[in-house]
Design an enzyme around this catalytic site. Sequence first.
Site, PDB file in Angstrom:
ATOM      1  N   LYS A 144     -34.155 -22.813  34.576  1.00 49.74           N
ATOM      2  CA  LYS A 144     -34.286 -22.753  33.107  1.00 49.74           C
ATOM      3  C   LYS A 144     -33.363 -21.681  32.522  1.00 49.74           C
ATOM      4  O   LYS A 144     -32.616 -21.937  31.581  1.00 49.74           O
ATOM      5  CB  LYS A 144     -35.745 -22.447  32.702  1.00 49.74           C
TER       6      LYS A 144
ATOM      7  N   ARG B  97     -35.742  -8.628  40.129  1.00 53.14           N
ATOM      8  CA  ARG B  97     -37.012  -8.566  39.427  1.00 53.14           C
ATOM      9  C   ARG B  97     -38.156  -8.182  40.367  1.00 53.14           C
ATOM     10  O   ARG B  97     -38.193  -8.623  41.514  1.00 53.14           O
ATOM     11  CB  ARG B  97     -37.326  -9.934  38.791  1.00 53.14           C
TER      12      ARG B  97
ATOM     13  N   ARG C 175     -46.957 -17.572  41.177  1.00 57.54           N
ATOM     14  CA  ARG C 175     -46.372 -18.103  39.936  1.00 57.54           C
ATOM     15  C   ARG C 175     -46.325 -19.636  39.993  1.00 57.54           C
ATOM     16  O   ARG C 175     -46.541 -20.310  38.984  1.00 57.54           O
ATOM     17  CB  ARG C 175     -44.970 -17.526  39.731  1.00 57.54           C
TER      18      ARG C 175
HETATM   19  P1  AP5 Z   1     -33.203 -19.300  37.233  1.00 53.47           P
HETATM   20  O1  AP5 Z   1     -32.359 -20.073  36.279  1.00 53.47           O
HETATM   21  O2  AP5 Z   1     -33.207 -17.802  37.074  1.00 53.47           O
HETATM   22  O3  AP5 Z   1     -34.684 -19.884  37.243  1.00 53.47           O
HETATM   23  P2  AP5 Z   1     -35.784 -20.001  36.109  1.00 53.47           P
HETATM   24  O4  AP5 Z   1     -36.217 -21.429  36.001  1.00 53.47           O
HETATM   25  O5  AP5 Z   1     -35.326 -19.340  34.836  1.00 53.47           O
HETATM   26  O6  AP5 Z   1     -36.943 -19.212  36.819  1.00 53.47           O
HETATM   27  P3  AP5 Z   1     -37.758 -17.904  36.473  1.00 53.47           P
HETATM   28  O7  AP5 Z   1     -38.197 -17.333  37.773  1.00 53.47           O
HETATM   29  O8  AP5 Z   1     -37.017 -16.987  35.550  1.00 53.47           O
HETATM   30  O9  AP5 Z   1     -38.942 -18.548  35.706  1.00 53.47           O
HETATM   31  P4  AP5 Z   1     -40.337 -18.049  35.551  1.00 53.47           P
HETATM   32  O10 AP5 Z   1     -40.842 -19.085  34.624  1.00 53.47           O
HETATM   33  O11 AP5 Z   1     -41.141 -17.828  36.765  1.00 53.47           O
HETATM   34  O12 AP5 Z   1     -40.145 -16.549  34.983  1.00 53.47           O
HETATM   35  P5  AP5 Z   1     -40.261 -15.934  33.517  1.00 53.47           P
HETATM   36  O13 AP5 Z   1     -39.272 -14.846  33.421  1.00 53.47           O
HETATM   37  O14 AP5 Z   1     -40.280 -17.012  32.489  1.00 53.47           O
HETATM   38  O15 AP5 Z   1     -32.756 -19.673  38.723  1.00 53.47           O
HETATM   39  C1  AP5 Z   1     -33.311 -18.997  39.831  1.00 53.47           C
HETATM   40  C2  AP5 Z   1     -32.221 -18.740  40.883  1.00 53.47           C
HETATM   41  O16 AP5 Z   1     -31.796 -20.008  41.408  1.00 53.47           O
HETATM   42  C3  AP5 Z   1     -30.969 -18.063  40.330  1.00 53.47           C
HETATM   43  O17 AP5 Z   1     -30.537 -17.116  41.261  1.00 53.47           O
HETATM   44  C4  AP5 Z   1     -29.944 -19.182  40.159  1.00 53.47           C
HETATM   45  O18 AP5 Z   1     -28.644 -18.722  40.444  1.00 53.47           O
HETATM   46  C5  AP5 Z   1     -30.393 -20.194  41.216  1.00 53.47           C
HETATM   47  N1  AP5 Z   1     -30.219 -21.570  40.754  1.00 53.47           N
HETATM   48  C6  AP5 Z   1     -30.498 -22.069  39.526  1.00 53.47           C
HETATM   49  N2  AP5 Z   1     -30.228 -23.381  39.473  1.00 53.47           N
HETATM   50  C7  AP5 Z   1     -29.772 -23.734  40.712  1.00 53.47           C
HETATM   51  C8  AP5 Z   1     -29.325 -24.955  41.290  1.00 53.47           C
HETATM   52  N3  AP5 Z   1     -29.278 -26.117  40.590  1.00 53.47           N
HETATM   53  N4  AP5 Z   1     -28.940 -24.945  42.603  1.00 53.47           N
HETATM   54  C9  AP5 Z   1     -28.972 -23.786  43.328  1.00 53.47           C
HETATM   55  N5  AP5 Z   1     -29.369 -22.592  42.827  1.00 53.47           N
HETATM   56  C10 AP5 Z   1     -29.770 -22.568  41.526  1.00 53.47           C
HETATM   57  O19 AP5 Z   1     -41.745 -15.330  33.549  1.00 53.47           O
HETATM   58  C11 AP5 Z   1     -42.068 -14.212  34.358  1.00 53.47           C
HETATM   59  C12 AP5 Z   1     -43.523 -13.815  34.082  1.00 53.47           C
HETATM   60  O20 AP5 Z   1     -43.692 -13.442  32.697  1.00 53.47           O
HETATM   61  C13 AP5 Z   1     -44.582 -14.921  34.312  1.00 53.47           C
HETATM   62  O21 AP5 Z   1     -44.966 -14.992  35.669  1.00 53.47           O
HETATM   63  C14 AP5 Z   1     -45.707 -14.435  33.380  1.00 53.47           C
HETATM   64  O22 AP5 Z   1     -46.444 -13.398  33.949  1.00 53.47           O
HETATM   65  C15 AP5 Z   1     -44.944 -13.886  32.185  1.00 53.47           C
HETATM   66  N6  AP5 Z   1     -44.696 -14.892  31.127  1.00 53.47           N
HETATM   67  C16 AP5 Z   1     -43.462 -15.319  30.695  1.00 53.47           C
HETATM   68  N7  AP5 Z   1     -43.610 -16.230  29.726  1.00 53.47           N
HETATM   69  C17 AP5 Z   1     -44.950 -16.395  29.540  1.00 53.47           C
HETATM   70  C18 AP5 Z   1     -45.729 -17.230  28.686  1.00 53.47           C
HETATM   71  N8  AP5 Z   1     -45.152 -18.093  27.826  1.00 53.47           N
HETATM   72  N9  AP5 Z   1     -47.082 -17.138  28.774  1.00 53.47           N
HETATM   73  C19 AP5 Z   1     -47.679 -16.280  29.614  1.00 53.47           C
HETATM   74  N10 AP5 Z   1     -47.003 -15.469  30.474  1.00 53.47           N
HETATM   75  C20 AP5 Z   1     -45.650 -15.523  30.430  1.00 53.47           C
END
Ligand code: AP5
Length: 214
Positions: free
Chosen positions: A13, A161, A172
């Site tokens: 994402k 992170r 998660r």
């Molecule tokens: P990346 O693009 O960074 O993945 P992502 O989908 O953004 O994953 P996140 O881990 O950031 O999502 P998340 O939802 O767990 O975390 P968030 O920060 O929202 O890609 C990951 C890696 O893979 C990268 O190194 C990239 O290079 C590689 N990659 C990408 N695409 C690829 C491909 N096609 N092929 C190969 N490699 C690839 O949330 C963190 C925490 O915040 C949550 O756990 C929660 O506690 C809190 N939080 C955030 N939002 C909310 C909400 N709305 N409500 C409640 N709590 C919330």
Amino acid sequence: MNLILLGPPGAGKGTQAKRLEDVYGIVQLSTGDMLRAEVDSGSELGKQAKGIMEAGDLVPDALIIDMISGRIDLDDCKQGFILDGFPRTVPQADALGSMLTDKGLQIDHVIAIEADSEAVVARVTGRYTCSECGSGYHDEFQKPVKDGICDKCGSSDFTRRADDNAETVRNRLSAYEEQTAPIIAYYGEKGILKTVDGMADIDVVTAKLKEVIG
Ligand code: AP5
């Protein structure tokens, strides 16, 4: 144009939202990034969120909804925005709908990026980010051209992170399955959901997203 990107942790994402920002001139709104900034600043919200995030659980809906509503009102969202990591529960999706109606806005596309659980654990545990400009990298899948130097800004300072360890990622993923996956059906019933295969190469996923968005 306003978009929602859905998908499990590590689906891509954030990676894709950054690319779509450049393509469409709209801004990425990552609730995860906003919460990490609150934690770093030591704000009251950050203090409440820190332990929850480190455990891989979800921060209470009310805190997130207030945070995102204020963010959408800022000037840089006028051309449109990409919601990354929000909504994450059905109550958040309901609140988003009401909030946008009140602001005279709407969502144009909801896109679910699909990815296998085991693959995303490897993606997330190998991820690191440039401390200067926020560009994302991966130990194996997305290395900088010059080892240890950010392609975009030239910095050699990178961070990982606190929640990107295997145990927290699995929690998660459970939170995603239990609380977030139901909103895929929620948007499916509204007829605005598209899906994209997130297991393809990063460039292929970007091309597919552009095709879906038009
Ligand atoms: P990346 O693009 O960074 O993945 P992502 O989908 O953004 O994953 P996140 O881990 O950031 O999502 P998340 O939802 O767990 O975390 P968030 O920060 O929202 O890609 C990951 C890696 O893979 C990268 O190194 C990239 O290079 C590689 N990659 C990408 N695409 C690829 C491909 N096609 N092929 C190969 N490699 C690839 O949330 C963190 C925490 O915040 C949550 O756990 C929660 O506690 C809190 N939080 C955030 N939002 C909310 C909400 N709305 N409500 C409640 N709590 C919330």
